[in-house]
Design an enzyme around this catalytic site. Structure first.
Site, PDB file in Angstrom:
ATOM      1  CG  ASN A 161      -0.061  -0.088   2.523  1.00 34.13           C
ATOM      2  OD1 ASN A 161       0.288  -1.188   2.935  1.00 34.13           O
ATOM      3  ND2 ASN A 161       0.268   1.033   3.148  1.00 34.13           N
TER       4      ASN A 161
ATOM      5  CG  ASP B 200      -3.542  -2.281   3.964  1.00 36.82           C
ATOM      6  OD1 ASP B 200      -2.452  -2.239   3.370  1.00 36.82           O
ATOM      7  OD2 ASP B 200      -3.695  -2.895   5.037  1.00 36.82           O
TER       8      ASP B 200
ATOM      9  CE  LYS C 194      -3.997  -6.932   2.359  1.00 37.35           C
ATOM     10  NZ  LYS C 194      -3.259  -5.825   3.012  1.00 37.35           N
TER      11      LYS C 194
END
Length: 736
Positions: free
Chosen positions: A289, A334, A361
């Site tokens: 991130n 994130d 993610k």
């Protein structure tokens, strides 16, 4: 093709061509997918693991797949305990062991390395890097380690403090050491497994989420034989007033906003997901991130902010970039792109393409040409609402209004934990399916500066927070610190009838972009379930947080067996064969990102001690010895007298939440519950926090973050929590 000069021949690697004779000789039964004929493993980009397991992911392609078939879909129900080794620690275990020439090599917390007899579990040697426990403060998510590497009689590991160690594989003696951290004043740590190129050891670091200014991501290469520094690639530009270390950063800097705050190091850490492709001699890795999470006032001001949340390929010789692809431009959620990569040969667009794959993610499964980085596919493998899809022509995601939480909280799928995180997925060249340990979990993203709560900063999240609406979600309890957030009934309207928090093992077809089968592994609260192994025996093996090791039919997803281990399993299993016996091994222990939450009641570590072990199984084995039962974690010692005002206690709650809660929780956890302190710790409290009295045990001083006034208030808040718990405990006892 693999360059033969890269490593000596290892008998545990079985090429797709040589596999046919091996499988025909070992298969004689019918009634399963395996027995229907010799599996076609042409989808394997590199030789797959056989009797040995020489890479953390089994092979050079990172498939977590094995050609072994002794344990298969017809007999796996007979799997049982072979041996166990207690590692002497009680934290998260995330590594998969190697097995080479009868020896098991693996790493545990801090980067401790173990060498064991792979048949008996006898310890041959152990290496302790001897790091300063104070460095635990620099790891966002426990002092975990994800594995070692091996080459020509040398074992390589990166310890938690960012140092590389080369060890003699026979004795464990250190051959050389190198410090990979460029600034010891910043929150750098190393938790990932190192990779080896033909002449170098390569490692990244973590730190994108911590500290007032975070840290700046990079990977670095060190000479395989001497440990001498070779090159470094930074993933994001430095301060605006600093020169660029290499040309790629000039391009990256143009993608950032015009008013970039120089106090931030911009993030982009490479804490996992390093891969090496010998055929192109390039390193493929992902970046984390950006920091801080919110860098704009509204979503319309979003910038790409390269090379955060990106996949990058660099030359293994000099670290210069060959190509990049950014998965999540302007990341504010994130959405690290560091999940482990798999190389494969897949039929795409009428031709077989050599590809790199990642279940990211952000909820999308990406397939790219391994040589050029061309995006070939991007399909959601879990529920996603921050984007409607990815434009294959531009590579850009199509953002929805849910992605912008600058003005009010939004329930974003996936959460900051990701649709898939560090837990390894497995690609089977036999079934051509990828088995993904999936998180179907949202979070309520809050812009803390605008939502009216008492907090505007949270260590580990900067100026935002992502609140997971699990079974403990309490809007009233959250309001004072974080402002008003949607209630659970409102959140549930988006997907009626589906639990808000689920973990699911999914069999995903990377060519069609479809889920073939799935099994829910936990729901209600995070289960912190494990990574995945698949084999040519047509089985898929995954551990769960509840302590069970499950074996499924790889083709259908039908459960074959479940073994009670008594230990929380997060790591991915591996398999090997010695003396005609196939074994399956897995490391066990709760921790990692779960350190920031109380151990869930579903976890085996809630009931039993979190004893770190290596558990090994074989056909015909017995029951697994259980760890000792956990002593009641809800006993409150009598608290000291409380004299603080309500205002002081409230201030203490704010500071505890801001700086302490990423490591300390109320209830059973990896670190001590500070609401149940004994008298002697109460007496030392200020010295512990401000002077580091217990630094040798991993509690670093926080005098750079909190004042004496803050610490007094934190202590008052903890005494108040202990007082309430003690009173409730005695009231319950009196009512019996």
């Amino acid at each position: 093709m693999m360059r033969l000069s890269l490593r000596k021949p290892v008998s545990g690697l079985v090429s797709a061509l040589a596999l046919a004779g091996f499988l025909v000789a070992s298969l004689g039964m019918t009634g399963s997918a395996t027995r229907a004929g010799t599996p076609d493993l042409s989808a394997a980009a590199y030789p797959v693991a056989g009797e040995q397991w020489p890479f953390v992911g089994g092979d050079q392609a990172g498939t977590w797949f094995s050609a072994l078939t002794d344990i298969n879909d017809t007999n796996a129900s007979g799997l049982g305990f072979a041996w166990a080794y207690e590692m002497g620690t009680e934290r998260g275990q995330e590594a998969s062991p190697l097995v080479i020439d009868g020896v098991m090599y693996t790493s545990g917390v801090w980067g401790i390395v173990y060498a064991l007899d792979a048949v008996t579990g006898k310890l041959l040697w152990q290496f302790d890097p001897g790091i300063d426990p104070m460095s635990a403060r620099n790891a966002c998510c426990d002092t975990v380690n994800r594995g070692v590497a091996y080459r020509d009689g040398v074992v390589f590991v990166a310890s938690e403090d960012g140092k590389l160690h080369a060890l003699d594989a026979k004795t464990g003696a250190e051959k050389w050491q190198a410090d990979t951290i460029i600034n010891r004043k910043q929150a750098y740590a190393s938790t990932g497994a190192v990779i080896l190129t033909k002449d170098a050891v390569v490692i990244g670091n973590s730190g994108s989420d911590l500290g007032d200014g975070s840290s700046r991501g990079y990977i670095s290469a060190w000479d395989l034989k001497t440990g001498a520094f070779k090159w470094r690639f930074f993933t994001v530009p430095g301060r605006p007033d600093q020169p660029f270390e290499h040309p790629e950063l000039a391009m990256a800097a143009k993608s950032w906003g015009p008013n970039r705050d120089g106090k931030y190091q911009n993030g982009g850490a490479v804490w996992d997901g390093l891969s090496y492709d010998p055929e192109t001699d390039q390193i493929v890795f992902g970046t984390a991130n950006a920091s801080p999470y919110l860098r704009v006032k509204t979503g319309s001001e979003r910038h790409d902010d390269l090379f955060n949340a990106s996949i990058i390929a660099v030359s293994a010789q000099n670290g210069r970039m060959n190509w990049y692809y950014q998965e999540t431009p302007g990341d504010a959620w994130d959405y690290d792109a560091v999940q482990k990569f798999v190389f494969a040969n897949l039929p795409i667009g009428g031709a077989t393409r050599r590809v790199v794959m990642q279940a990211s993610k952000n909820g999308y499964y990406y397939t790219l040409d391994l040589k050029t980085g061309k995006l070939l596919g991007a399909d959601a493998f879990t529920y996603v609402n921050w984007a409607t899809g990815v434009d294959l022509a531009t590579g850009k995601p199509q953002f929805t209004e849910v992605a912008d939480y600058t003005a009010r909280p939004k329930n974003v799928y996936p959460s900051w934990a990701g649709g898939h995180t560090w837990n390894p997925m497995s690609f089977s060249p036999a079934t051509r399916l990828t088995y993904i340990p999936t998180l179907d979990v949202p979070n309520v993203m809050v812009n803390m500066a605008k939502n009216g709560g008492a907090l505007s900063h949270l260590e580990g999240f900067f100026n935002a927070d992502g609140i997971i609406p699990d079974d403990t979600y309490d809007t009233a309890g959250l309001k004072r610190l974080f402002g008003a957030v949607p209630d659970k009934a409102e959140l549930q309207k988006e997907r009626p009838g589906t639990k808000l928090v689920r973990e699911i093992l999914k069999a995903y077809d990377p060519v069609t972009g479809k889920v073939v089968w799935q099994q829910v592994t936990s729901e209600g609260n995070r289960g912190y379930d494990g990574g995945v192994l698949s084999t040519a025996g047509n089985i898929v093996v995954q551990g769960r947080g509840d302590g069970s090791l499950w074996v499924y039919n790889a083709s259908t997803g039908a459960p074959i067996t479940s073994i009670k281990t008594g230990s929380h399993i997060m790591a991915a299993p591996m398999t090997y064969k010695i003396g005609g016996v196939q074994y399956i091994a897995v490391q066990v222990g709760y921790g990692g990102s779960g350190i920031t939450f109380p151990i869930p009641p579903s976890s085996a570590a809630y009931r039993n001690m979190n004893t770190n072990r290596i558990l090994v199984f074989k056909l015909g084995g017995g029951a697994v010895p259980q760890p000792d039962a956990r002593v009641n974690p809800f006993d409150y010692p009598e608290p000291p007298k409380l004299t603080a005002t309500a205002a002081v206690i409230a201030h203490g709650e704010e500071k505890f939440t801001e700086y302490c809660s990423r490591c300390h929780v109320f209830g059973p956890g990896v670190t001590p519950d500070l609401s149940r302190l004994p008298p002697e710790i109460h007496g030392m409290f200020n010295d512990i926090v401000l002077k580091g009295t217990l630094a040798s045990l991993g509690m670093a001083p926080l005098n750079d973050l909190v004042s004496k006034r803050d610490v007094d208030a934190i202590h008052a808040y903890l005494i108040d929590q202990q007082r309430q718990g003690y009173a409730a405990q005695h009231a319950k006892t009196a009512s019996k």
